[in-house]
Structure formats: C-alpha cells, structure tokens
Design a protein around this motif. Structure first.
Motif, PDB file in Angstrom:
ATOM      1  N   UNK A 180       0.846  -1.187   0.000  1.00  0.00           N
ATOM      2  CA  UNK A 180       0.000   0.000   0.000  1.00  0.00           C
ATOM      3  C   UNK A 180       0.882   1.239   0.000  1.00  0.00           C
ATOM      4  N   UNK A 181       0.418   2.294  -0.631  1.00  0.00           N
ATOM      5  CA  UNK A 181       1.123   3.565  -0.614  1.00  0.00           C
ATOM      6  C   UNK A 181       0.206   4.643  -0.059  1.00  0.00           C
ATOM      7  N   UNK A 182       0.802   5.761   0.284  1.00  0.00           N
ATOM      8  CA  UNK A 182       0.008   6.903   0.731  1.00  0.00           C
ATOM      9  C   UNK A 182      -0.978   7.314  -0.360  1.00  0.00           C
ATOM     10  N   UNK A 183      -0.547   7.277  -1.604  1.00  0.00           N
ATOM     11  CA  UNK A 183      -1.446   7.619  -2.710  1.00  0.00           C
ATOM     12  C   UNK A 183      -2.636   6.660  -2.757  1.00  0.00           C
ATOM     13  N   UNK A 184      -2.396   5.370  -2.539  1.00  0.00           N
ATOM     14  CA  UNK A 184      -3.498   4.398  -2.485  1.00  0.00           C
ATOM     15  C   UNK A 184      -4.504   4.774  -1.401  1.00  0.00           C
ATOM     16  N   UNK A 185      -3.983   5.134  -0.238  1.00  0.00           N
ATOM     17  CA  UNK A 185      -4.861   5.452   0.885  1.00  0.00           C
ATOM     18  C   UNK A 185      -5.642   6.749   0.644  1.00  0.00           C
ATOM     19  N   UNK A 186      -5.031   7.687  -0.048  1.00  0.00           N
ATOM     20  CA  UNK A 186      -5.744   8.915  -0.395  1.00  0.00           C
ATOM     21  C   UNK A 186      -6.947   8.605  -1.289  1.00  0.00           C
ATOM     22  N   UNK A 187      -6.748   7.725  -2.262  1.00  0.00           N
ATOM     23  CA  UNK A 187      -7.847   7.324  -3.144  1.00  0.00           C
ATOM     24  C   UNK A 187      -8.948   6.649  -2.345  1.00  0.00           C
ATOM     25  N   UNK A 188      -8.553   5.770  -1.432  1.00  0.00           N
ATOM     26  CA  UNK A 188      -9.533   5.075  -0.601  1.00  0.00           C
ATOM     27  C   UNK A 188     -10.318   6.058   0.279  1.00  0.00           C
ATOM     28  N   UNK A 189      -9.617   7.035   0.828  1.00  0.00           N
ATOM     29  CA  UNK A 189     -10.276   8.001   1.709  1.00  0.00           C
ATOM     30  C   UNK A 189     -11.323   8.805   0.947  1.00  0.00           C
ATOM     31  N   UNK A 190     -10.960   9.312  -0.213  1.00  0.00           N
ATOM     32  CA  UNK A 190     -11.901  10.126  -0.993  1.00  0.00           C
ATOM     33  C   UNK A 190     -13.066   9.292  -1.502  1.00  0.00           C
ATOM     34  N   UNK A 191     -12.773   8.085  -1.940  1.00  0.00           N
ATOM     35  CA  UNK A 191     -13.829   7.191  -2.430  1.00  0.00           C
ATOM     36  C   UNK A 191     -14.804   6.838  -1.309  1.00  0.00           C
TER      37      UNK A 191
END
Length: 284
Positions: free
Chosen positions: A232-243
């Motif tokens: 997992x990357x920070x970018x992955x988690x950002x996408x998950x948070x917004x979604x």
C-alpha cells in the motif's frame, strides 16, 4: 451513542488534499501550519460557514510532540537529539504524546460540527469506523484498544494482530472538532518507533515524573503494508479516503479558503508559533 454514519453522512462534505504541499501562504509548509489550518476549519464549521470537512496531510521527517512531552525533565536534550537526526520538531495543540511522521504516514482530519452534542468517544468512534470502512476489502481484523508500549498510546489505537498502525487525537474549537488520525501506511515503522524511544530515553533519563510517559517498544508498531502483506502507498490510501467519503455523501466539494478562514488561520498560526518558540530556539 450516535451512529458514526450519521456524522460522516451529510448532504455536502468538503474535501481538502494538502498531502503534497511544500508551501502554504508563501511559507514552508510544516505541521505547525497543519494544526493552525485544522483550527481555522473547525471555527468555520462551528459557525456553519463551511460544510464538514476531510483534510489529508503529510509532513516529511517530523516529530510531533504532545503538550505533556514539553514537560519532560531533559526535554531540551531530547529536542537536540531529534534535530541532529534531521527531524523538524513541533508541539501540537491537540491531545496525545509524541508521534513520528514522514512521507509514508498519511494524516486524516475529520472536522465536524456539533461538539456540544458529540461526546469525545463518538468522535473517536467515527474515525475508527471510517478507517475500518476504507480498508474493509483488505481486512476485517482491525481492532481499537490501547497498545501498551506503543508511542502515543490510547484507548483508540488501531491495530492488527496486536501491532499498532494508527493513533487518533482530537482538537475541539468552539462547536467544531478536528478528529485527527495518523496512518502508518508504508516505510520503516521500527525506525520511527526507535526514534521516539530514544527521545524519551534522553528526555527522561529514568527520572520519576508526575506524568506517565510510554516505554516504547518498536516491535509493537507496524505499517499497514507489512501487516496486510500488501504494498500500500500513501497515494493508495488517499484514493480510498476520498472514495469512502463519496460513498456516504451526496456531494463532495473542493473549495479554497474563505477570507474568514484565512483570518482565523493567521491568528491560530501565531498561537502555534508562540507555543513552539522554545522548540525553535533549541539549538543542536
């Protein structure tokens, strides 16, 4: 207790991504600015000038101290240690103790109205459930309880198999609250925890103190990537948070600071800078 979805589910939710900023208002963007920003947003939301807001933020090579940490008997030596190791050191205005931030750690602030009718536990629970929802396709093993010997231990530490990957704090301003979580997404968790352990060792030197500081064991901390055996990357988690935010709300908007938010930010920034005068003046 209020259902957490009732707090997250609104007609409109504001989304702010500050995770890639390097400057803010013509100043180098540091954690001092992040805490001032969250205060300004909490005030705006308190006055119903802004919808509830989720803000994402990242700060490289930063140690954020809690208010009790500033009372350690040899705090100046601890700060010198951190600065020599290349860390920016900040004392925050919200609860908790020392945490380590870097480019592998994503911070999420959920800034909500209605503090007068919202208990501290309900605020924490909303963040716990939101993060659990964000990761529900990857794991159902997330638990919330204090991980002894972690840094910044608390009742709402998030862990998998007894290893902590996240901690939560709250900052209440008038009728707004910023529920802030750090998520250890990727990178060297052991190294982060060792830095905090060394900081307490030199800042306390085994002396008895009125406040109980953690005896940090790096083995009880880990990243989501390691715990889930998934890169997992920070970018992955950002996408998950917004979604995840979009899944609960009719409208997710992005908008710049208003004039009133800017004015409140400048006032809160001065307060944060004053709080950190001693830290800034401590030389290596």
């Amino acid at each position: 207790m209020k259902n957490w979805k009732d707090l997250i589910q609104q007609d409109t939710f504001r989304y702010i991504d500050h995770s890639t900023l390097t400057t803010f208002n013509n100043e180098a963007y540091t954690a001092i600015h992040s805490f001032a920003i969250d205060d300004a947003l909490a005030l705006s939301i308190s006055h119903r000038l802004s919808p509830p807001t989720m803000r994402l933020w990242v700060h490289p090579n930063t140690i954020v101290l809690g208010i009790p940490d500033a009372k350690l008997p040899y705090i100046d030596e601890g700060i010198q240690l951190l600065k020599r190791a290349g860390f920016h050191v900040v004392v925050r205005n919200s609860g908790g103790l020392a945490v380590a931030l870097d480019n592998g750690v994503l911070n999420i602030s959920l800034i909500l109205p209605g503090v007068k009718d919202l208990s501290i536990h309900e605020g924490y629970e909303a963040m716990v459930r939101f993060v659990t929802y964000m990761l529900d396709d990857l794991t159902d093993q997330i638990e919330a309880y204090e991980i002894v010997n972690s840094y910044c231990p608390g009742d709402y530490d998030l862990s998998i198999n007894g290893k902590k990957f996240a901690g939560i704090s709250q900052r209440r301003v008038k009728d707004g609250v910023a529920v802030q979580i750090y998520l250890d997404v990727e990178g060297n968790s052991y190294k982060r925890a060792k830095v905090i352990r060394d900081f307490y060792d030199i800042s306390k030197k085994g002396e008895k103190t009125k406040f109980t500081y953690p005896s940090v064991d790096p083995h009880v901390m880990s990243s989501l990537s390691d715990l889930l055996n998934t890169q997992l990357t920070v970018e992955d988690m950002k996408v998950r948070a917004k979604k995840s935010l979009a899944a609960f709300n009719n409208e997710v908007i992005e908008q710049p600071f208003s004039d009133s938010e800017q004015a409140d930010y400048e006032k809160r920034l001065e307060q944060m800078k004053k709080r950190n005068e001693r830290i800034e003046s401590t030389s290596t």
